[in-house]
Enzyme design. Sequence first.
Site, PDB file in Angstrom:
ATOM      1  N   HIS A  36       6.167  28.194  28.826  1.00 31.43           N
ATOM      2  CA  HIS A  36       6.461  27.357  27.652  1.00 31.43           C
ATOM      3  C   HIS A  36       6.911  28.221  26.471  1.00 31.43           C
ATOM      4  O   HIS A  36       7.842  27.886  25.751  1.00 31.43           O
ATOM      5  CB  HIS A  36       5.206  26.597  27.202  1.00 31.43           C
ATOM      6  CG  HIS A  36       4.655  25.627  28.199  1.00 31.43           C
ATOM      7  ND1 HIS A  36       3.451  25.837  28.844  1.00 31.43           N
ATOM      8  CD2 HIS A  36       5.120  24.441  28.661  1.00 31.43           C
ATOM      9  CE1 HIS A  36       3.190  24.810  29.631  1.00 31.43           C
ATOM     10  NE2 HIS A  36       4.194  23.945  29.552  1.00 31.43           N
ATOM     11  N   GLN A  60       4.577   9.144  32.816  1.00 33.85           N
ATOM     12  CA  GLN A  60       5.102   9.841  33.993  1.00 33.85           C
ATOM     13  C   GLN A  60       4.041  10.074  35.074  1.00 33.85           C
ATOM     14  O   GLN A  60       4.313  10.722  36.075  1.00 33.85           O
ATOM     15  CB  GLN A  60       5.772  11.160  33.588  1.00 33.85           C
ATOM     16  CG  GLN A  60       4.825  12.256  33.137  1.00 33.85           C
ATOM     17  CD  GLN A  60       5.556  13.405  32.464  1.00 33.85           C
ATOM     18  OE1 GLN A  60       6.161  13.240  31.405  1.00 33.85           O
ATOM     19  NE2 GLN A  60       5.520  14.577  33.066  1.00 33.85           N
ATOM     20  N   GLU A 147      13.902  25.723  33.839  1.00 34.16           N
ATOM     21  CA  GLU A 147      14.486  25.572  35.183  1.00 34.16           C
ATOM     22  C   GLU A 147      13.402  25.437  36.245  1.00 34.16           C
ATOM     23  O   GLU A 147      13.694  25.110  37.380  1.00 34.16           O
ATOM     24  CB  GLU A 147      15.375  26.779  35.497  1.00 34.16           C
ATOM     25  CG  GLU A 147      16.679  26.756  34.731  1.00 34.16           C
ATOM     26  CD  GLU A 147      17.605  27.889  35.123  1.00 34.16           C
ATOM     27  OE1 GLU A 147      17.171  28.816  35.835  1.00 34.16           O
ATOM     28  OE2 GLU A 147      18.774  27.843  34.698  1.00 34.16           O
ATOM     29  N   MET A 183       4.912  30.030  36.746  1.00 33.87           N
ATOM     30  CA  MET A 183       3.804  29.615  35.878  1.00 33.87           C
ATOM     31  C   MET A 183       3.821  28.102  35.703  1.00 33.87           C
ATOM     32  O   MET A 183       4.892  27.495  35.615  1.00 33.87           O
ATOM     33  CB  MET A 183       3.927  30.290  34.515  1.00 33.87           C
ATOM     34  CG  MET A 183       3.594  31.747  34.579  1.00 33.87           C
ATOM     35  SD  MET A 183       3.490  32.425  32.915  1.00 33.87           S
ATOM     36  CE  MET A 183       3.254  34.133  33.342  1.00 33.87           C
ATOM     37  N   SER A 184       2.645  27.515  35.672  1.00 35.84           N
ATOM     38  CA  SER A 184       2.525  26.072  35.501  1.00 35.84           C
ATOM     39  C   SER A 184       1.143  25.768  34.943  1.00 35.84           C
ATOM     40  O   SER A 184       0.175  26.474  35.274  1.00 35.84           O
ATOM     41  CB  SER A 184       2.691  25.387  36.867  1.00 35.84           C
ATOM     42  OG  SER A 184       2.196  24.064  36.803  1.00 35.84           O
ATOM     43  N   ARG A 186      -0.669  23.459  35.827  1.00 35.63           N
ATOM     44  CA  ARG A 186      -1.517  23.064  36.960  1.00 35.63           C
ATOM     45  C   ARG A 186      -2.043  24.259  37.745  1.00 35.63           C
ATOM     46  O   ARG A 186      -2.946  24.093  38.563  1.00 35.63           O
ATOM     47  CB  ARG A 186      -0.770  22.107  37.890  1.00 35.63           C
ATOM     48  CG  ARG A 186      -0.574  20.726  37.292  1.00 35.63           C
ATOM     49  CD  ARG A 186      -0.104  19.713  38.327  1.00 35.63           C
ATOM     50  NE  ARG A 186      -0.130  18.348  37.823  1.00 35.63           N
ATOM     51  CZ  ARG A 186       0.917  17.731  37.276  1.00 35.63           C
ATOM     52  NH1 ARG A 186       2.066  18.360  37.158  1.00 35.63           N
ATOM     53  NH2 ARG A 186       0.810  16.493  36.839  1.00 35.63           N
TER      54      ARG A 186
END
Length: 279
Positions: A36, A60, A147, A183-184, A186
């Site tokens: 981010h 969502q 992306e 990276m996420s 979650r």
Amino acid sequence: MKIVRSKKELLEVLAEIEIGKTICFVPTMGALHEGHLSLVDIAKAKADIAIASIFVNSAQFAPHEDFDKYPRDEAADLKMLESRGADIVYLPRQEEMYPQGFDIKISTGDIGQQLEGITRPHFFDGIALVITKFFNQIKPDMAIFGEKDYQQLHVIRKLVDALDMDVTIIGGPIVREANGLAMSSRNRYLSDVQKEQSAALNKSLLQIKDSIIAGAAFDKAISSAKQYMLAQGFDSVDYIEIRHSQTLAPARDDDDINSLRIIATAYLNGVRLLDNIGF
Ligand code: AMP
């Protein structure tokens, strides 16, 4: 850094921005990480004012998904945004974004029902809805999307084009952990052992890429990558597909590989992990 929590406050801070200054918007659902923050860096480099939002968008999520347990850490998020020089952070309340009885929908059409949309049929429509609201509220000159969520970036470009929105969409490169995992937010659900196992997702995409460059048939390369991931501890592979990077149309073995993207989603201990790479 200005922190605003309502449309009224947002209007006030927007009114203070000098005419002619450009605004770049970075929408997020919080639980921020370097992926981010890299988008905030790009926003700062491209525009005069960088505005980030933190909003876990109920529209969502399907009822059985992780909306309630989605990681939220506002204090840490604000610290990170401040340290990266975000100018404004917008944290609207659910009731203001979606008041009681709100039932307007946006359909993203065919593309919204493919890839991620097969398992999550309302996902892209929910994203299109919140992004449309944000664009109308903030009126940014530009907006940045990672992306990492390759189909999302495509859907947003299509939405902006189809609905004549005057916002330039910028894609930001994927930021990865040292082992290749994208990276996420979650990833916080993964244990240390699972984090190690998760490396198999990116490795398998690199394997597919290498074997296709070496002349392998697409379906053979994909099926051995799937087997590899299952052997490395993934519960299941939702899909691995090769698509045209600009249109997301399915690719054929004789297409020019330079225009293609390998896109995948798989589950590790119930956690849905996404990745994609180009050639
Ligand atoms: P999210 O909070 O998951 O909705 O993500 C907010 C934005 O950050 C989206 O545009 C994502 O594509 C982007 N993003 C998330 N993870 C990464 C990453 N690892 N690298 C680059 N962008 C990312």
